[in-house]
Design a protein around this motif. Sequence first.
Motif, PDB file in Angstrom:
ATOM      1  N   ASP A  74       3.336  -1.765  -5.864  1.00 21.56           N
ATOM      2  CA  ASP A  74       3.163  -0.904  -4.691  1.00 21.56           C
ATOM      3  C   ASP A  74       4.292  -1.044  -3.677  1.00 21.56           C
ATOM      4  O   ASP A  74       4.632  -0.089  -2.977  1.00 21.56           O
ATOM      5  CB  ASP A  74       1.834  -1.205  -4.002  1.00 21.56           C
ATOM      6  N   LYS A  75       4.870  -2.253  -3.567  1.00 28.69           N
ATOM      7  CA  LYS A  75       5.913  -2.507  -2.573  1.00 28.69           C
ATOM      8  C   LYS A  75       6.956  -3.462  -3.144  1.00 28.69           C
ATOM      9  O   LYS A  75       6.690  -4.173  -4.120  1.00 28.69           O
ATOM     10  CB  LYS A  75       5.313  -3.115  -1.295  1.00 28.69           C
ATOM     11  N   ARG A  76       8.135  -3.500  -2.509  1.00 25.85           N
ATOM     12  CA  ARG A  76       9.176  -4.459  -2.903  1.00 25.85           C
ATOM     13  C   ARG A  76       8.652  -5.883  -2.761  1.00 25.85           C
ATOM     14  O   ARG A  76       7.820  -6.170  -1.896  1.00 25.85           O
ATOM     15  CB  ARG A  76      10.429  -4.292  -2.037  1.00 25.85           C
ATOM     16  N   ARG A  81       5.354 -10.210   0.697  1.00 28.59           N
ATOM     17  CA  ARG A  81       4.609  -9.438  -0.296  1.00 28.59           C
ATOM     18  C   ARG A  81       4.182 -10.326  -1.462  1.00 28.59           C
ATOM     19  O   ARG A  81       3.074 -10.172  -1.992  1.00 28.59           O
ATOM     20  CB  ARG A  81       5.460  -8.274  -0.810  1.00 28.59           C
TER      21      ARG A  81
END
Length: 309
Positions: A74-76, A81
């Motif tokens: 979904d994200k880097r 994260r």
Amino acid sequence: MHILITGGSGFLGQALTKEACKQDDVTITWVSRNTNTPKSEGISGLNIIDYDELKTCQTHFDVIINLAGAGIADKRWSTARKKVLFDSRLNPTQAILDYIAQAHTKPKLFISGSAIGWYGAQIGDEILTEQSPAQTNDFAHSLCQQWEDLAITANQYNVPVAIIRTGVVISPTGGMITKLKTPFSLGVGGNLGNGKQIMSWISVNDWVRAVLFIIKQNAALNKQSTQLTPKQIYNLTAPTAVNNREFTKAVGSWLNRPTVLHQPAFVVKQLFGEMATLLIDGQNVYPQNLLDMGFKFEHGSVGEALNSE
């Protein structure tokens, strides 16, 4: 049969719940941070409890299915994260183990999610079965390994654990395809890197059927008073892996859009950073254990999976 599911409101959790609820003898309970979590259409008779309630819950669950976890793509993968990805998997798993520890009657089976990322970025082109070692010790492998190791500790309470290593799940209405529809519809979909990297996939219908099949097989052995294997590993992937070029062509054909563009590997790495490994490093994963148990896949091609609903 009473089944407890974490991550039930997610794409796979909802699909599994909807199918399981069709069986007259099945009751489903979700564990959620929010007991007002919306349910999709077609799901009725569903109970929802929060993690605080689970701590002291004395309801007997025959099967626990652990699907909770933030989306890895979904994200880097920033430092923050990565912490979210670990915590969102390990914390719910620990909550389940705490429940099992204090429950008077233990579940008959604990199915815990994982991913084919456990194998790491593949070196060479050999087929990877459940008996294959990890190829590389990258972030995805480390994430899956810690998740699996924690889940397996349920064995100390004499609870069998089935680890399901899921590949890319294909559905015309959810999952990865929802992110691809826009660029492909605009005519900018294309190969990533050289397009030769292998993509191990499974249709959402076959994924649901495989999970229910594992439950059924374990229940049958339990009725026969057969000692269940404490640690079971299953690759939830179709036996017909494709390369990125073939996958891209199938999606373009499904949407009736051209797929002439491609993104060189260095561009993908610039755009996605470390997470680019999910897109340009393939894994040829084979569901040996499911096939050995007699499971039959309904969808043998990406095109069939995309046209399955």
